[in-house]
Motif scaffolding. Structure first.
Motif, PDB file in Angstrom:
ATOM      1  N   LEU A 256       0.842  -1.169   0.051  1.00 38.69           N
ATOM      2  CA  LEU A 256      -0.071   0.064  -0.023  1.00 38.69           C
ATOM      3  C   LEU A 256       0.969   1.342  -0.128  1.00 38.69           C
ATOM      4  CD1 LEU A 256      -2.697  -0.972   2.706  1.00 38.69           C
ATOM      5  CD2 LEU A 256      -2.700  -1.412   0.284  1.00 38.69           C
ATOM      6  N   ASN A 257       0.776   2.055  -1.188  1.00 37.22           N
ATOM      7  CA  ASN A 257       1.477   3.412  -1.143  1.00 37.22           C
ATOM      8  C   ASN A 257       0.733   4.479  -1.362  1.00 37.22           C
ATOM      9  OD1 ASN A 257       4.682   2.280  -1.525  1.00 37.22           O
ATOM     10  ND2 ASN A 257       3.391   0.920  -2.774  1.00 37.22           N
ATOM     11  N   VAL A 258       1.328   5.812  -1.205  1.00 39.69           N
ATOM     12  CA  VAL A 258       0.562   7.004  -1.690  1.00 39.69           C
ATOM     13  C   VAL A 258       0.580   7.272  -2.785  1.00 39.69           C
ATOM     14  CG1 VAL A 258       2.524   8.356  -1.184  1.00 39.69           C
ATOM     15  CG2 VAL A 258       0.416   9.062  -0.472  1.00 39.69           C
ATOM     16  N   ARG A 259       1.401   6.629  -3.556  1.00 40.87           N
ATOM     17  CA  ARG A 259       1.420   6.695  -5.125  1.00 40.87           C
ATOM     18  C   ARG A 259       1.919   5.527  -5.903  1.00 40.87           C
ATOM     19  NH1 ARG A 259       5.143  10.649  -2.953  1.00 40.87           N
ATOM     20  NH2 ARG A 259       7.413  10.219  -3.189  1.00 40.87           N
ATOM     21  N   HIS A 260       1.910   5.464  -7.159  1.00 35.53           N
ATOM     22  CA  HIS A 260       2.447   4.553  -8.089  1.00 35.53           C
ATOM     23  C   HIS A 260       1.868   3.206  -7.738  1.00 35.53           C
ATOM     24  CE1 HIS A 260       4.877   7.477  -9.570  1.00 35.53           C
ATOM     25  NE2 HIS A 260       5.417   7.593  -8.379  1.00 35.53           N
ATOM     26  N   PRO A 261       0.539   2.951  -7.677  1.00 33.67           N
ATOM     27  CA  PRO A 261      -0.683   3.751  -7.709  1.00 33.67           C
ATOM     28  C   PRO A 261      -1.035   4.409  -6.321  1.00 33.67           C
ATOM     29  CG  PRO A 261      -1.477   1.651  -7.815  1.00 33.67           C
ATOM     30  CD  PRO A 261       0.003   1.684  -7.783  1.00 33.67           C
ATOM     31  N   PRO A 262      -1.827   5.599  -6.261  1.00 35.23           N
ATOM     32  CA  PRO A 262      -2.150   5.638  -4.922  1.00 35.23           C
ATOM     33  C   PRO A 262      -3.446   4.849  -4.321  1.00 35.23           C
ATOM     34  CG  PRO A 262      -3.182   7.213  -6.360  1.00 35.23           C
ATOM     35  CD  PRO A 262      -2.074   6.530  -7.097  1.00 35.23           C
ATOM     36  N   THR A 263      -3.107   4.169  -3.251  1.00 32.70           N
ATOM     37  CA  THR A 263      -4.130   3.021  -2.884  1.00 32.70           C
ATOM     38  C   THR A 263      -5.166   3.841  -2.083  1.00 32.70           C
ATOM     39  OG1 THR A 263      -1.989   1.572  -2.283  1.00 32.70           O
ATOM     40  CG2 THR A 263      -4.200   1.178  -1.240  1.00 32.70           C
ATOM     41  N   LYS A 264      -6.192   3.220  -2.227  1.00 33.07           N
ATOM     42  CA  LYS A 264      -7.541   3.576  -1.628  1.00 33.07           C
ATOM     43  C   LYS A 264      -7.977   2.686  -0.630  1.00 33.07           C
ATOM     44  CE  LYS A 264     -12.371   4.997  -2.643  1.00 33.07           C
ATOM     45  NZ  LYS A 264     -13.649   4.946  -3.864  1.00 33.07           N
ATOM     46  N   ILE A 265      -8.175   3.122   0.536  1.00 32.10           N
ATOM     47  CA  ILE A 265      -8.324   2.347   1.690  1.00 32.10           C
ATOM     48  C   ILE A 265      -9.796   2.734   2.378  1.00 32.10           C
ATOM     49  CG2 ILE A 265      -7.368   1.776   4.069  1.00 32.10           C
ATOM     50  CD1 ILE A 265      -4.733   2.500   3.087  1.00 32.10           C
ATOM     51  N   SER A 266     -10.562   1.755   2.630  1.00 32.86           N
ATOM     52  CA  SER A 266     -11.909   2.116   3.392  1.00 32.86           C
ATOM     53  C   SER A 266     -11.959   0.858   4.506  1.00 32.86           C
ATOM     54  CB  SER A 266     -13.015   2.003   2.277  1.00 32.86           C
ATOM     55  OG  SER A 266     -13.031   2.782   1.426  1.00 32.86           O
ATOM     56  N   ILE A 267     -12.274   1.689   5.845  1.00 35.19           N
ATOM     57  CA  ILE A 267     -12.718   1.040   6.951  1.00 35.19           C
ATOM     58  C   ILE A 267     -14.135   0.548   6.930  1.00 35.19           C
ATOM     59  CG2 ILE A 267     -12.645   0.621   9.483  1.00 35.19           C
ATOM     60  CD1 ILE A 267     -10.065   2.418   9.359  1.00 35.19           C
ATOM     61  N   ILE A 268     -14.565  -0.792   7.149  1.00 34.62           N
ATOM     62  CA  ILE A 268     -15.908  -1.260   7.020  1.00 34.62           C
ATOM     63  C   ILE A 268     -16.449  -1.300   8.567  1.00 34.62           C
ATOM     64  CG2 ILE A 268     -17.611  -2.734   6.227  1.00 34.62           C
ATOM     65  CD1 ILE A 268     -16.200  -1.247   4.009  1.00 34.62           C
ATOM     66  N   PRO A 269     -17.301  -0.520   8.983  1.00 36.81           N
ATOM     67  CA  PRO A 269     -17.720  -0.703  10.492  1.00 36.81           C
ATOM     68  C   PRO A 269     -18.070  -2.262  10.750  1.00 36.81           C
ATOM     69  CG  PRO A 269     -18.646   1.096   9.334  1.00 36.81           C
ATOM     70  CD  PRO A 269     -17.885   0.458   8.293  1.00 36.81           C
ATOM     71  N   GLU A 270     -17.742  -2.586  12.042  1.00 35.04           N
ATOM     72  CA  GLU A 270     -17.926  -4.053  12.260  1.00 35.04           C
ATOM     73  C   GLU A 270     -19.506  -4.418  12.141  1.00 35.04           C
ATOM     74  OE1 GLU A 270     -17.155  -7.911  13.271  1.00 35.04           O
ATOM     75  OE2 GLU A 270     -15.720  -6.162  12.956  1.00 35.04           O
ATOM     76  N   GLU A 271     -20.350  -3.492  12.543  1.00 36.16           N
ATOM     77  CA  GLU A 271     -21.725  -3.545  12.473  1.00 36.16           C
ATOM     78  C   GLU A 271     -22.228  -3.787  10.919  1.00 36.16           C
ATOM     79  OE1 GLU A 271     -21.292   0.973  13.205  1.00 36.16           O
ATOM     80  OE2 GLU A 271     -20.456  -1.037  14.087  1.00 36.16           O
ATOM     81  N   MET A 272     -21.530  -3.347   9.904  1.00 38.61           N
ATOM     82  CA  MET A 272     -22.146  -3.585   8.718  1.00 38.61           C
ATOM     83  C   MET A 272     -21.361  -4.771   7.909  1.00 38.61           C
ATOM     84  SD  MET A 272     -21.593   0.473   6.877  1.00 38.61           S
ATOM     85  CE  MET A 272     -22.215  -0.278   5.402  1.00 38.61           C
ATOM     86  N   VAL A 273     -20.483  -5.396   8.727  1.00 43.79           N
ATOM     87  CA  VAL A 273     -19.975  -6.807   8.018  1.00 43.79           C
ATOM     88  C   VAL A 273     -20.985  -7.927   8.074  1.00 43.79           C
ATOM     89  CG1 VAL A 273     -18.056  -8.436   8.428  1.00 43.79           C
ATOM     90  CG2 VAL A 273     -17.492  -6.081   9.002  1.00 43.79           C
ATOM     91  N   LYS A 274     -20.992  -8.510   6.978  1.00 39.84           N
ATOM     92  CA  LYS A 274     -22.072  -9.533   6.633  1.00 39.84           C
ATOM     93  C   LYS A 274     -21.198 -10.961   6.763  1.00 39.84           C
ATOM     94  CE  LYS A 274     -24.646  -6.480   3.625  1.00 39.84           C
ATOM     95  NZ  LYS A 274     -25.465  -6.331   2.405  1.00 39.84           N
ATOM     96  N   PRO A 275     -22.122 -11.885   7.395  1.00 41.73           N
ATOM     97  CA  PRO A 275     -21.877 -13.193   7.557  1.00 41.73           C
ATOM     98  C   PRO A 275     -21.306 -13.944   6.226  1.00 41.73           C
ATOM     99  CG  PRO A 275     -23.537 -12.946   8.876  1.00 41.73           C
ATOM    100  CD  PRO A 275     -23.640 -11.823   8.181  1.00 41.73           C
ATOM    101  N   GLU A 276     -22.078 -13.538   5.115  1.00 34.07           N
ATOM    102  CA  GLU A 276     -21.946 -14.268   3.975  1.00 34.07           C
ATOM    103  C   GLU A 276     -20.566 -13.863   3.319  1.00 34.07           C
ATOM    104  OE1 GLU A 276     -25.103 -11.213   3.296  1.00 34.07           O
ATOM    105  OE2 GLU A 276     -24.573 -12.663   4.778  1.00 34.07           O
TER     106      GLU A 276
END
Length: 832
Positions: A256-276
């Protein structure tokens, strides 16, 4: 220099006539070999036939006077050589000194960020984001790829589909800045992430570390886009997964780098995590203290316990002569399954807020710890746990929402704490001070490990330079050769006076009452002391030295050469008046029922405990202090000054002829473990943490002195004089017997039972403390017959002393004696 009887004088001779063999008084030979190119070659011939070649550069027809003597090599065992002590030449050129070696410049960062003050692993400064906000992200499962698919297809692709993974392990930060590099933010951190197909390493690079490191916690679910795949670094550490059946993809890693390419990171809240989604849960490998003894060396595990001891923060260099330090501290924690505590070596894990707030009576969780046990077969060695690169530590205030709260053994521990008396546990708590772990091995050659002996040994003369080069709170262990020449006991009152900056007590043992001036009172007191010793031995039985029976009576031949001083009680009016003072606690104590009403229970504030009505040991605001925690009587008033010492005949002969005498036999208030006091918790933590990186206004600090808190170990300490094997230098070092009567398992005496002298001093001090805690024989003379005989057995013998040195700040440097090895013959070393 102490060589007078060994030295030989040679007349002035011409170089061309230098021939023949010159005999040394000790049957050593110096033989002329040849003269070539203005160099005179000669050899020292040993009785076994071996020799060392020397040469000297001279001008033609130069006359010289020289004087030689036999000198021991302090960096080699049982080895010496002839030394040119004096040399006068006529017409010769002087020697040219070698230029001083330049020390490498310290590591420095760019202007984009600040380095932490005491190590490079901790995040420091406003640039480090505490928590990234969690955004509402729509996860399109049809566009996701898996870790297993990446391993099979990564070579044939440039762009990769999004990844949905859970963080299972998190490493400490690594700073790789160098003076010659121009990287703005030279940091990296490793994570182990997993999905339904397996587990893979993920690397967070450079500027992304300040932005995301604190937010990527164990258990966090991440959606990764625009990342790169690279071949794994082969030498990185590998955590032990909680699920042994999980597949590991070890050939590649996510970058994961800031460039070449710039990574996009998202944190998923635990209450939104689905068992499937099939993301694995975080699993742990918790053990109990009763299970630890059966685990092999380097075994990985997780532990939870109630902290009973936490040591001061210290530092050690990562590399010899380097400018980068590891930051660490020791701690003990109990879990109710054994009388023994977990002994924990806690290095900084890039969690500075947690590391600085560890204190007794808190619940401590440590993950990914490694078992360290003595592989040399020493049965008395202490088994302890040390942090790994992926370890995480948590205390009160950090437990809420952690995945381990669901673990069965964690729940069992919480149930055990509800059955415990808080007052009983408080009596066992200790904070700070010198802590002599890990213990040196039984054999000095094992201590040297893979290094040559001459690379490990330091001369006593070099010890001063080693001390001078110490940085703040730097701890170092060194080995020196020497001769145990004198021992002096310093009582609590004496120690308190010296530590408080008062005029130190004269170190010359001649200040003690001599036999020539002994009064009838001294004679009666000596008899009373003998009766006291007998009473203690009869009352304590086997608690004293195991060699008591055959060491009690010293041979008359040896006893005649011992200089033993007669102790005398020095009572002053102030001391007599102080004995009538009774310490009274003036602090409020909240019962558990009262704390429940006030909402003070620790785990009611978190999601750790399930039973809100249960009784748990509080780690929040407590107001509990009794006579065990803190005494209103200063240490200087607890006992009278005693003077009890031993010295060898050799020391009496050479102590006034030394070239250099290093005095490091005193200890400081920071060296003494103290009983923990919850009312002054912040002060105690401040004393035993490092200096704050951020300025703290004076109004937020208390004026209470650390010396006012009751010592948790012993009634005094020993000052041991180590004489150099060439009788020209000496050093005073301290030996601090560690024993806590409220918790005998806190400092384990059996660890040094293979050191006769040190174990005698520890055992007698432990016996003395036990009797003192019972209110009897408070002023028993500490230098017993066992100690004197153990010292006499070493009289004149060469030994190797292991010294623990640490700079406490300013000019305060403690030097403690940790181990003694005796040298019998080359290659064979036995513990004393």
């Amino acid at each position: 220099m102490g060589w007078g009887e060994k030295a030989i004088e040679l007349r002035s001779v011409e170089t061309g006539n230098l021939e023949g063999v010159f005999m040394h008084k000790k049957a050593q030979k110096l033989k002329f070999l040849c003269e070539r190119n203005d160099k005179v070659f000669f050899a020292s011939v040993q009785s076994g036939g071996s020799s060392q070649i020397y040469f000297m550069t001279l001008g033609q027809n130069v006359l010289f006077n020289w004087r030689c003597s036999y000198l021991y090599d302090e960096k080699r065992l049982n080895y010496g050589f002839l030394c040119l002590e004096e040399l006068e030449t006529v017409g010769g050129s002087g020697l040219t000194a070698a230029p001083p070696r330049r020390r490498p410049p310290p590591l420095r960062g760019e202007k984009n960020h600040y380095l932490p003050l005491w190590n490079n692993e901790d995040p420091y400064g406003d640039v480090w984001v505490a928590d990234k906000p969690q955004a509402q992200v729509n996860v399109d499962v049809s566009k996701l790829t898996s870790l297993g698919q990446l391993e099979m297809t990564w070579r044939s692709r440039v762009h990769f589909n999004p990844l949905l993974v859970r963080v299972l392990h998190k490493s400490r930060l690594r700073y790789y800045g160098k003076p010659e590099k121009k990287v703005d933010m030279p940091y990296q951190a490793y994570f182990e992430v997993a999905d339904a197909s397996g587990m893979m390493s993920m690397v967070l690079w450079n500027s992304l570390c300040p932005e995301w490191y604190n937010s990527m916690k164990v258990g966090t679910v991440l959606l990764l886009e625009q990342y790169t795949i690279k071949t794994s670094y082969p030498f990185k550490t590998q955590p032990t997964p909680g699920d042994s059946q999980m597949k590991r993809f070890a050939t590649i890693e996510i970058s994961l780098n800031v460039r070449h390419p710039p990574t996009k990171i998202s944190i998923i809240p635990e209450e939104m995590v689905k068992p499937e989604w099939g993301l694995p849960e975080v699993k742990y490998r918790f053990i109990t203290r009763s299970e630890l003894d059966d685990l092999p060396n380097n075994h990985s595990c997780d532990v939870i316990g109630l902290v009973t001891f936490v040591g001061r923060a210290e530092r050690t260099r990562k590399r010899e002569h380097g400018e980068d330090f590891w930051l660490y501290r020791w701690a003990h924690a109990i879990d109710g399954t054994s009388d023994q505590p977990f002994v924990l070596e806690l290095f900084a894990t890039s969690q500075p807020d947690v590391f600085e707030r560890i204190h007794p009576m808190t619940y401590l969780v440590c993950t990914q710890m490694r078992v360290v046990r003595d592989l040399t077969g020493n049965p008395s060695s202490t088994i302890y746990l040390t942090t790994s690169n992926e370890s995480q530590i948590f205390i009160t205030g950090w437990h809420k929402g952690q995945p381990y709260t669901k673990d069965t053994k964690v729940k069992n521990f919480i149930q055990w704490t509800k059955t415990q008396s808080e007052a009983d546990q408080m009596k066992k708590t200790v904070i700070g001070g010198y802590y002599p772990l890990p213990r040196p091995p039984n054999n000095f050659l094992k201590y040297c490990k893979n290094n040559k002996v001459e690379l490990v040994l330091k001369t006593i003369g070099e010890t001063g330079k080693e001390i001078e080069d110490l940085h703040y709170r730097e701890h170092k262990r060194i080995a020196v050769q020497g001769i145990i020449s004198a021992i002096r006991y310093i009582s609590c009152s004496n120690a308190a006076e010296e530590a408080s900056g008062l005029e130190p007590v004269q170190k010359d043992t001649s200040q003690c009452p001599e036999s020539s001036s002994m009064s009838k009172d001294c004679v009666h007191q000596e008899k009373a002391t003998s009766l006291q010793n007998k009473e203690v031995k009869s009352s304590l039985g086997s608690h004293c030295a195991p060699r008591e029976q055959h060491q009690h009576q010293a041979p008359q031949a040896k006893r005649s050469s011992v200089k033993r001083k007669i102790p005398r009680r020095l009572n002053t009016d102030a001391e007599q008046a102080s004995t009538s003072v009774v310490p009274v606690s003036s602090y409020r104590y909240f019962t558990r029922s009262a704390r429940r009403k006030l909402g003070l229970n620790e785990f009611q504030q978190e999601d750790f405990a399930q039973d809100k009505n249960g009784q748990a040991i509080s780690d929040s605001v407590q107001h509990h202090t009794d006579q065990e925690g803190m005494s209103d009587i200063p240490e200087t008033e607890e006992t009278g000054r005693t003077c009890d010492s031993w010295q060898s005949d050799l020391w009496a002969q050479v102590k006034d002829k030394l070239m250099n005498y290093l005095h490091h036999g005193s200890i400081f208030p920071e060296s003494i473990p103290r009983k923990f006091d919850y009312v002054h918790k912040d002060l105690l933590m401040q004393q035993y943490n490092l200096h704050a990186a951020v300025h703290q206004p004076n109004e937020t600090r208390t004026d209470k002195n650390i010396s006012e808190f009751r010592s948790a170990s012993g009634l005094g300490y020993y000052e041991v004089t180590v004489l150099g094997i060439n009788h020209d230098v000496a050093i005073d070092v301290a030996f601090l017997p560690l024993f806590c009567p409220e918790d005998p398992h806190l400092f384990q005496l059996e660890d040094i039972q293979n050191d006769t002298l040190l174990s005698c001093m520890s055992c007698i001090s432990a016996c003395q403390q036990k009797t003192t805690s019972n209110g009897r024989l408070r002023d028993m003379f500490p230098l017993s017959n066992e100690i004197v005989e153990a010292a006499m057995d070493l009289d004149g013998k060469h030994v190797v002393c292991i010294l623990d040195i640490c700079r406490l700040g300013d000019d305060k440097v403690e030097v403690f004696l940790s181990k003694i090895y005796k040298t019998v013959e080359p290659g064979v070393l036995d513990p004393v």
